[in-house]
Design an enzyme around this catalytic site. Structure first.
Site, PDB file in Angstrom:
ATOM      1  N   ASP A  12       0.832  -1.201   0.000  1.00  0.00           N
ATOM      2  CA  ASP A  12       0.000   0.000   0.000  1.00  0.00           C
ATOM      3  C   ASP A  12       0.871   1.257   0.000  1.00  0.00           C
ATOM      4  O   ASP A  12       1.973   1.256   0.539  1.00  0.00           O
ATOM      5  CB  ASP A  12      -0.904  -0.005   1.241  1.00  0.00           C
ATOM      6  CG  ASP A  12      -1.987   1.062   1.169  1.00  0.00           C
ATOM      7  OD1 ASP A  12      -2.376   1.444   0.038  1.00  0.00           O
ATOM      8  OD2 ASP A  12      -2.441   1.524   2.229  1.00  0.00           O
ATOM      9  N   ASN A  60     -10.926  -2.374  -4.566  1.00  0.00           N
ATOM     10  CA  ASN A  60     -10.170  -1.463  -5.443  1.00  0.00           C
ATOM     11  C   ASN A  60     -10.801  -1.368  -6.839  1.00  0.00           C
ATOM     12  O   ASN A  60     -10.580  -0.399  -7.569  1.00  0.00           O
ATOM     13  CB  ASN A  60      -8.718  -1.926  -5.610  1.00  0.00           C
ATOM     14  CG  ASN A  60      -7.871  -1.826  -4.357  1.00  0.00           C
ATOM     15  OD1 ASN A  60      -6.927  -2.595  -4.185  1.00  0.00           O
ATOM     16  ND2 ASN A  60      -8.180  -0.869  -3.483  1.00  0.00           N
ATOM     17  N   ARG A 179      -4.305  -1.821   9.210  1.00  0.00           N
ATOM     18  CA  ARG A 179      -5.503  -2.646   9.019  1.00  0.00           C
ATOM     19  C   ARG A 179      -5.227  -3.705   7.963  1.00  0.00           C
ATOM     20  O   ARG A 179      -4.237  -3.636   7.230  1.00  0.00           O
ATOM     21  CB  ARG A 179      -6.705  -1.773   8.650  1.00  0.00           C
ATOM     22  CG  ARG A 179      -6.482  -0.873   7.453  1.00  0.00           C
ATOM     23  CD  ARG A 179      -7.729  -0.002   7.174  1.00  0.00           C
ATOM     24  NE  ARG A 179      -7.457   0.953   6.090  1.00  0.00           N
ATOM     25  CZ  ARG A 179      -7.405   2.268   6.233  1.00  0.00           C
ATOM     26  NH1 ARG A 179      -7.606   2.826   7.407  1.00  0.00           N
ATOM     27  NH2 ARG A 179      -7.161   3.050   5.194  1.00  0.00           N
ATOM     28  N   ILE A 180      -6.155  -4.663   7.886  1.00  0.00           N
ATOM     29  CA  ILE A 180      -5.975  -5.820   6.994  1.00  0.00           C
ATOM     30  C   ILE A 180      -6.606  -5.566   5.623  1.00  0.00           C
ATOM     31  O   ILE A 180      -6.216  -6.170   4.631  1.00  0.00           O
ATOM     32  CB  ILE A 180      -6.611  -7.087   7.629  1.00  0.00           C
ATOM     33  CG1 ILE A 180      -6.123  -7.291   9.073  1.00  0.00           C
ATOM     34  CG2 ILE A 180      -6.358  -8.317   6.800  1.00  0.00           C
ATOM     35  CD1 ILE A 180      -4.794  -7.931   9.250  1.00  0.00           C
TER      36      ILE A 180
END
Ligand code: IPE
Ligand code: IPE
Ligand code: MG
Length: 225
Positions: A12, A60, A179-180
């Protein structure tokens, strides 16, 4: 505790990396893709046998079409150009996620890449594209329901798109969020989590070495005392 067998990477921060350089987001995705290929090679050289990278989530796919077109263009390019190198290095490729959500020609390139590398025995690379942990769990459930079967932990794990891979040992997320984001939900039950504030294109092999050290320093109890 030694070397983890299965490492997951949530790559990310590509967009923010680009924005900080006044570049288009796609330049960040390209830089991220190049970094990912080199990083994965380094991770395998450390003795890790399974690496799963999160490249594109189900969610996404709701991003603007212009960004998706750019990402799909990159996938086209890399799934055409990088497969032979994986094969030469003994890396077996698997792409997880819903193929129906991505353009057919990319799905075809993926299938060709998986076939080309199918004999690889040195290391296993899984790339998650159009993947969501919840969606993967729900579709494994539905297959079991349709077959009229109850599941066990083992049979259920085997029915996920990561079936056959060991449970996740170490999960690294770059980009600063903790976060996951719907990555390997079932598989990460006892994974050690390591977060990096670096944007993915800036995440170095040395940063991974530091994550490995952190992993080795942790005591994994799996609920025991
Ligand atoms: C991660 O980078 C790659 C994908 C999700 C496709 P982002 O595109 O999420 O980058 P940021 O989080 O906006 O910086
Ligand atoms: C997670 O990043 C997905 C990938 C890296 C492919 P996101 O950028 O989609 O996650 P959120 O939106 O910050 O949770
Ligand atoms: Mg992001």
């Amino acid at each position: 505790m030694g070397i983890p067998c299965h490492v997951g990477i949530i790559m990310d921060g590509n967009g923010r990396w680009a924005r900080r350089r006044l570049l288009p987001r796609l330049a960040g995705h390209r830089a991220g893709m190049n970094r990912m290929l080199a990083l994965v090679e380094h991770i395998f050289s450390c003795g890790v046998k399974y690496v799963t990278v999160f490249a594109l989530s189900t969610e996404n796919l709701s991003r603007p079409q212009s960004e998706l077109d750019g990402l799909f263009g990159l996938f086209r390019e890399y799934f055409s150009s990088q497969m032979e190198a994986l094969r030469e290095n003994g890396v077996r490729l698997r792409v997880i996620g819903d193929r129906a959500l991505i353009p057919q020609d990319i799905a075809d390139l993926i299938r060709a890449g998986e076939e080309l590398t199918a004999e690889g025995t040195k290391a296993n690379l899984a790339i998650a594209i159009g993947y969501g942990g919840r969606q993967d769990i729900v579709s494994a459930c539905n297959r079991a329901v349709r077959a009229g079967r109850e599941v066990t932990e083992e049979s259920f794990a085997a029915a996920l798109s990561t079936g056959g891979m060991p449970a996740l040992d170490l999960l690294i997320r770059t980009g600063g969020e903790k976060r996951i984001s719907n990555f390997l939900l079932f598989e990460a039950a006892y994974a050690e989590l390591v977060f990096s504030g670096k944007m993915f294109p800036d995440y170095t092999d040395g940063d991974f070495d530091a994550a490995l050290k952190e992993y080795a320093s942790r005591e994994r109890r799996f609920g025991k005392i």
